[in-house]
Design an enzyme around this catalytic site. Structure first.
Site, short mmCIF file in Angstrom:
data_model
loop_
_atom_site.label_atom_id
_atom_site.label_comp_id
_atom_site.label_asym_id
_atom_site.label_seq_id
_atom_site.Cartn_x
_atom_site.Cartn_y
_atom_site.Cartn_z
N GLY A 228 -8.68 9.64 5.46
CA GLY A 228 -9.17 8.55 6.31
C GLY A 228 -10.56 8.11 6.33
N CYS A 342 4.67 -18.95 -3.25
CA CYS A 342 5.08 -19.83 -2.29
C CYS A 342 4.85 -19.58 -0.95
CB CYS A 342 6.19 -20.68 -2.66
SG CYS A 342 6.34 -20.67 -4.30
#
Ligand code: PLP
Length: 394
Positions: A228, A342
């Site tokens: 992290g 798309c």
């Protein structure tokens, strides 16, 4: 971008685009610096899920003590690529098959996420197993309030609720569980933490573990504080302060001579070594804004779409324009770079500042070495996959 990567990007054959270029030499330098910044007593594991590319895993071997794997797939892959490396097996929702495979492959260090998993492991283990209980610790004091992705300190499916820990300790003390040796606590609570924030989490987890051990009169000598460590996608040069982190850890370890502290970063280790390289197919103006459409897109590099950021990039101008008609060119100082999908979500960089950008120019997206290709939805629209390149040490 180093001269070497730039030259490589310029010389890539057009047919090889889009391409992932991993600078293994830079990766080795970066991870050696991380290792050098950490006290010797800190064990450094690499979280394979950030990027399990075989050459990347191999390049890391010199700097890390082991690898953290979170699935049966990662487990068998990492075991094959770096056969001698110690593994820690974590992850929520381990199947019976995965547990059996891990035992067969000789994994001896487990991050156990639930009582059920503990029962399963005790029922199948054929030899001694070192167990860390993954606990979703409460984080007060606001340490986790500002971070990008919190896995703990709030309701999540990860790890044990702290209230279930006493029951696990009771089970582990019973004869049927004698093969499971409880070594300590695992806590991967958030991602996107600065060195100061991460140190605050470490301190909290270490204190909590010491209190638990004292309350129950047991030894808990290992603490794994997960990964992290923050990566700043807005500024690739602004990196996690490993030196400050190492100094803080050294101070903490001084007062705890019996503690083995382990960290397992992923993103902050490999993000910087990867480049996603492609070329501009078209440039257009639409309702007052400029768009550049590249070959490829977020089905190869999903990171900006999942995190909602603009991926940093470098433009490599290509002078050659083989057509008789005018070259599509930006007219604005900001351009949105999208891909071939798309969907309006296929955006790699939103209104990014550019001097000029033309069809045929190459673009190299930086920080594409972690959670990039391997988290992307490759099959959407059935475009060809990128090619992969590894720059070795000179
Ligand atoms: C994902 C993960 C890591 C690595 O996290 P980064 O943010 O990539 O450093 C470490 N440990 C566990 C348990 C994880 O799930």
């Amino acid at each position: 971008m180093s001269e070497r990567v730039l030259r490589y990007v310029e010389e890539l054959a057009s047919a090889d685009l889009p391409a992932y270029v991993y600078d293994l030499s830079a990766l080795r330098t970066h991870t050696a610096e991380i290792r050098a910044a950490l006290p010797q007593r800190v064990e450094l594991y690499y979280a394979a899920k950030a990027n399990p590319d075989s050459a990347v895993l191999t390049a890391l071997r010199g700097a890390v003590d082991g690898y953290e794997v979170s699935s049966g797939g990662e487990l068998t892959h990492v075991r094959t690529v770096v056969p001698d490396a110690p593994l820690a097996f974590g992850g929520p929702g381990k199947t019976t098959d995965e547990i059996a495979t891990a035992l067969r492959l000789g994994v001896r260090r487990w991050h156990v996420e639930s009582e059920h998993e503990l029962q399963q492991l005790a029922a199948t283990a054929d030899g001694p197993i070192d167990v860390l209980l993954r606990v979703n610790l409460p984080m007060d004091g606001g340490v986790l309030d500002s971070v990008a992705l919190a896995m703990g300190g709030r309701p999540t499916p990860f790890g044990l609720d702290p209230t279930r820990v006493p029951e696990c300790l009771r089970l582990l003390a019973s004869p049927e569980f004698e093969r499971l040796r409880l070594r300590g606590i695992h806590a991967h609570l958030a991602s996107g933490l600065s060195a100061t924030e991460h140190l605050a989490v470490v301190e909290r987890v270490v204190d909590w573990t010491a209190d638990l051990a004292a309350q129950h009169g047991i030894r808990l000598d290992e603490v794994n504080v997960g990964g992290g460590m923050a990566v700043d996608y807005e500024d690739p040069t602004h990196r996690f302060d490993w030196n400050a982190y190492g100094t803080g850890l050294a101070r903490l370890l001084d007062s705890r001579p019996d503690l083995t502290l382990r960290i397992e970063p992923g993103r902050a280790m490999t993000a910087y070594c990867g480049w996603y390289v492609s070329e501009v197919l078209d440039v257009k103006q639409s309702h007052g804004e400029d768009f550049a459409v590249i070959r490829g897109g977020t089905h190869h590099l999903r990171t900006p779409a999942t995190r909602g950021h603009s991926q940093p990039f470098v433009v490599c101008p290509v002078q050659n324009w083989p057509h008789a008609w005018n070259r599509p060119t930006t007219t604005a100082t900001r351009v949105t770079i999208s891909g071939q999908l798309c969907t309006p979500k296929d955006v790699l960089a939103y209104q990014a500042p550019v001097e000029t950008l033309r069809a045929g120019d190459r673009i190299a997206f930086a920080m594409a070495g972690a959670y990039a290709w391997n988290i992307s939805h490759h099959e959407f629209l059935m475009h060809p996959h990128p090619t992969f390149h590894h720059l070795e040490d000179l």
